[in-house]
Design a protein around this motif. Structure first.
Motif, PDB file in Angstrom:
ATOM      1  N   ALA A 255       0.744  -1.304  -0.124  1.00  0.00           N
ATOM      2  CA  ALA A 255       0.066   0.111   0.057  1.00  0.00           C
ATOM      3  C   ALA A 255       0.834   1.252  -0.019  1.00  0.00           C
ATOM      4  CB  ALA A 255      -0.938  -0.032   1.169  1.00  0.00           C
TER       5      ALA A 255
ATOM      6  N   VAL B 189      -4.869   5.514  -5.090  1.00  0.00           N
ATOM      7  CA  VAL B 189      -3.673   5.391  -4.836  1.00  0.00           C
ATOM      8  C   VAL B 189      -2.706   6.653  -4.158  1.00  0.00           C
ATOM      9  CG1 VAL B 189      -3.466   3.382  -6.307  1.00  0.00           C
ATOM     10  CG2 VAL B 189      -2.786   5.453  -7.088  1.00  0.00           C
TER      11      VAL B 189
ATOM     12  N   ARG C  91      -2.378  -2.110  -2.565  1.00  0.00           N
ATOM     13  CA  ARG C  91      -3.139  -1.061  -3.246  1.00  0.00           C
ATOM     14  C   ARG C  91      -2.972  -1.620  -4.592  1.00  0.00           C
ATOM     15  NH1 ARG C  91      -1.869   4.835  -0.771  1.00  0.00           N
ATOM     16  NH2 ARG C  91      -3.324   4.871   1.082  1.00  0.00           N
TER      17      ARG C  91
END
Length: 791
Positions: A253, A269, A308
């Protein structure tokens, strides 16, 4: 040397449909059409442009992949849509698995060679790593559109899918592939992608990941070769098909990703502030941080949690690459572009803190400069983004993204990062070069595995021009004629038109020599305006298509209106070198036939001859000098005295002489005859600089066709009322002439500097060296080397 042999050996050393076996003449200007070039077709016409039946395949990809940071691996799946635009029916498809060159039983790995006498630290590390680590594609599974397995066979770095039904011309097919891929540690096992971790004492322990050749990709099927299924063994790069990409990459992430194409989900993101910066950068006058150094530092010291997914799309590209790391600082700037589809290009750089302060000063600005120069030489940049990523790969290119290696170094006293002048120019140069590859071959899609020079050479040529417009004092590099001279004399030289896997000096052969040839073609042979028109025409014709060398050669000739077969033959098909000599100059004048002019002239020439040694040493008075009675009419006249008879004969002849003859006899100009010799074998124009006694100079550019009757020697005439003082060929060193010492006439005495060494140092040096006689003269070499040769 081959060039000298061509001057002295009667045998013809080339395949030639025209019999030239009598005598020693070799026609350096014979046509390549029909001899070395393939016959034009409906797909590629005689003018060097795509024919009316030109075709190429189209391949679209939908890819989903996950990066396992701890396991240093990728897991991926793809759905491929293959459009058969060829006129042929295909019963199977070939895919490229280029990472299979890391398998222990691959052609690449099994055929690695070594010098045998030495092994570097890196060589030891690689050998040990390959005992415990093996790369390549694993867990491969291929299914059809309904999920049913499709049979496939892996052959080294290629995979063949056997189709249940033949794919006819005009039809499309969809299938899926899944795989896992170990990621190589680039600085240990080498390669064009991989990972680098900062785990030395004092470093943060995080890694950079560069993804390239990371998914199975369709091999090329072309009109001139069919399936391009030559295995990847290391040097020959990657020729691919164009298509559209939809890619989702799942990573930790806190990672930042740079990738081919455009980011489609920034809101998922990036923070809201980072999104605002990205929008601001689009119209900024200088690079803007999207991810600041402070934000990257915080990510380095944080505790990663979760993942992510970054979503990218790219249209009409031939490949997809990416880079991922929590270490990345990201800066960007919008660059105005002449392509109406992409009026602003986002120039972006991604780099760790270890790359500052060099990268934030020069990377993105180098991208912007490249977009302008290459756009002027070829065509406007055809994509929305252009990216430069720092990592363990020294320099590598993919659509819209490039990997570049130079970094600063630590100051030994302060411990702070600083950069040398070499690192500065190294970064600027490699960014220009790799971003330039997005034109050649990422858009002008040449076959890199077969003809490396078509992307590396053409790209190095424009890189040379871009560097010169960055800084007029940019260090000389590939493209500068004087820099290639040593290689032109090398015995380890092969013609430029050699397959990439058989080149012995890759940098000189695929980069330097073709770049130099094109600089000479532009500056010396065609001139800038003519060359630029032809080169832009080639770029325009073959944008997003697949040219061969013959398409390039034909286009350059057709668009420039110039027969260049002699140039391609010498520079691209031979290992001849340039060595033109100004061997002699003779000064001639017109004989006027008038004895009152010619006799004094003859006497003047005779008086300039030296007396004999006996006459010089006889100092006593002669009889004629001491006795007047011995003198008569013949002592007052000589062979140089105009007689009454001779003067009358001249006068009578001139009464009825043709007016044109009278005009010719009255010319008082000097006729200078220059003898040029071609000692290297490679015919070139003769650039002749003339210096006159009145202080003026003139440069005459004599076309290469001066050698068409005799490629070894030519005598050329120049008429002028001035008096010549000195002459020199190639005064600016623009033709890569390997021996400039024989260019001037009269010969110059060149200054050199001698270094003084003490007697003990000189004695020790001589003990370590011995004199050996070679065909080129007396040379020295270490005794140890000589002893080894004797073994």
């Amino acid at each position: 040397m081959l060039g000298m042999a061509l001057l002295t050996t009667p045998a013809v050393v080339h395949a030639d449909p025209v019999d030239q076996s009598k005598g020693r003449f070799e026609d350096k200007f014979r046509q390549l059409e029909g001899e070395a070039w393939p016959t034009p077709t409906d797909y590629r016409n005689a003018a060097g442009e795509p024919g009316y039946r030109y075709w190429q395949q189209k391949v679209d990809y939908r890819i989903r992949a996950t990066l396992d940071e701890a396991g240093r691996s990728l897991t991926g799946s793809e759905t491929v849509t293959y459009a058969n635009n060829s006129p042929d029916t295909l019963r199977y498809l070939w895919l490229a698995l280029d990472h299979n060159n890391y398998k222990r039983d691959s052609i690449a790995e099994l055929t690695r060679t070594t010098a045998g006498k030495e092994l570097s630290v890196g060589g030891v590390r690689r050998a040990k790593r390959m005992q415990t680590w093996e790369g390549g594609f694993n867990d491969l599974r291929v299914t059809d559109a309904n999920g049913a397995p499709l049979p496939f066979t892996v052959v080294d770095s290629l995979l063949r899918i056997d189709l249940p039904q033949p794919l006819k011309s005009g039809e499309s097919l969809s299938f899926s592939v899944s795989w896992t891929l170990p990621i190589p540690e680039t600085r240990v096992v080498g390669g064009r992608s991989g990972y680098e971790c900062f785990t030395k004492p004092g470093e943060d322990g995080n890694c950079l990941f560069l993804g390239a050749q990371w998914f199975p990709r369709l091999a090329v099927y072309s009109d001139y070769e069919g399936w391009h299924n030559k295995a990847f063994v290391g040097a020959g790069e990657f020729t691919l098909e164009f298509g559209d990409y939809d890619v989702e990459l799942t990573v930790p992430a806190d990672h930042i990703i740079s990738a081919t194409g455009e980011l489609r989900n920034p809101e998922a993101v990036l923070t809201s502030v980072q999104q605002q910066r990205l929008a601001q950068a689009r119209t900024a006058s200088a690079p803007v941080y999207i991810v600041t150094p402070q934000e990257a530092a915080a990510a380095e010291g944080g505790k990663p949690s979760g993942t992510r997914t970054w979503h990218f799309t790219a249209g009409n590209v031939r490949d997809f690459a990416f880079a991922s790391s929590r270490k990345f600082i990201w800066d960007a700037q919008g660059v105005k572009n002449a392509d109406p589809a992409h009026p602003v290009v986002m120039a972006m750089s991604f780099y760790p803190k270890e790359a500052r302060p060099l990268w934030d000063a020069y990377s993105t600005k180098s991208i912007a400069h490249t977009l302008k120069v290459y756009g002027d030489f070829a065509f406007p940049y055809p994509y929305p983004t252009a990216q430069s990523v720092n990592g363990p790969v020294g320099g590598m290119e993919y659509p819209m993204i490039t990997f570049n290696g130079p970094r600063p170094i630590k100051d030994k006293k302060t411990g702070e990062l600083t950069y040398t002048e070499r690192a500065k120019y190294g970064l600027i140069g490699v960014v220009i070069h790799e971003v330039g590859h997005i034109w050649f071959p990422m858009a002008v899609n040449s076959d890199e595995r077969q003809w490396t020079w078509m992307d590396e050479g053409l790209n190095s040529f424009i890189q040379f021009e871009a560097q010169k417009t960055w800084d007029k004092d940019f260090p000389r590099g590939r493209g500068e004629p004087r820099e290639i001279r040593e290689y032109m004399l090398s015995e380890n030289q092969v013609p430029i038109m050699t397959n990439s896997e058989s080149i012995m000096q890759f940098g000189n052969n695929a980069y330097g020599k073709p770049a130099t040839a094109l600089v000479i073609l532009r500056e010396t042979i065609l001139g800038r305006e003519t060359f630029d028109f032809a080169f832009k025409e080639y770029s325009r014709r073959w944008a997003f298509k697949r040219p061969t060398p013959y398409d390039f050669f034909r286009t350059m000739e057709e668009a420039s209106g110039t027969d260049l077969d002699w140039f391609w033959r010498g520079w691209f098909y031979s290992t001849d070198h340039v060595d033109l000599e100004l061997a002699d100059i003779k000064k001639a004048r017109i004989n006027t036939r008038d004895p009152e002019i010619e006799k004094p002239w003859d006497k003047l020439q005779d008086d300039q001859k030296p007396d004999s040694l006996t006459s010089v040493r006889n100092t006593e008075p002669t009889v004629v000098e001491t006795d007047p009675a011995t003198r008569d009419f013949y002592d007052a006249t000589d062979e140089f005295t105009p007689t009454v008879k001779a003067k009358k004969k001249y006068a009578d002849a001139m009464k009825d002489a043709d007016p044109e003859l009278k005009e010719a006899l009255a010319v008082k100009d000097s006729f200078y005859n220059f003898t040029f010799r071609n000692k290297g074998g490679l015919v070139m124009p003769v650039i002749l600089k003339l210096d006159f006694t009145d202080g003026t100079s003139e440069t005459v550019r004599i076309p290469a066709e001066i050698w068409r009757m005799n490629p070894a020697e030519a005598i050329w005439q120049y008429v002028t009322p001035k008096t010549l003082k000195q002459a020199e060929i190639d005064p600016l060193w623009e033709t890569a002439d390997t021996d400039v010492a024989n260019n001037a006439f009269p010969r110059r005495i060149d200054p050199v500097t001698l270094s003084i060494t003490d007697d003990e140092e000189a004695s020790n040096r001589m003990k370590d060296m011995e004199m050996v006689v070679t065909p080129d003269g007396v040379k020295t070499q270490p005794q140890a080397k000589k002893a080894e040769e004797k073994k």
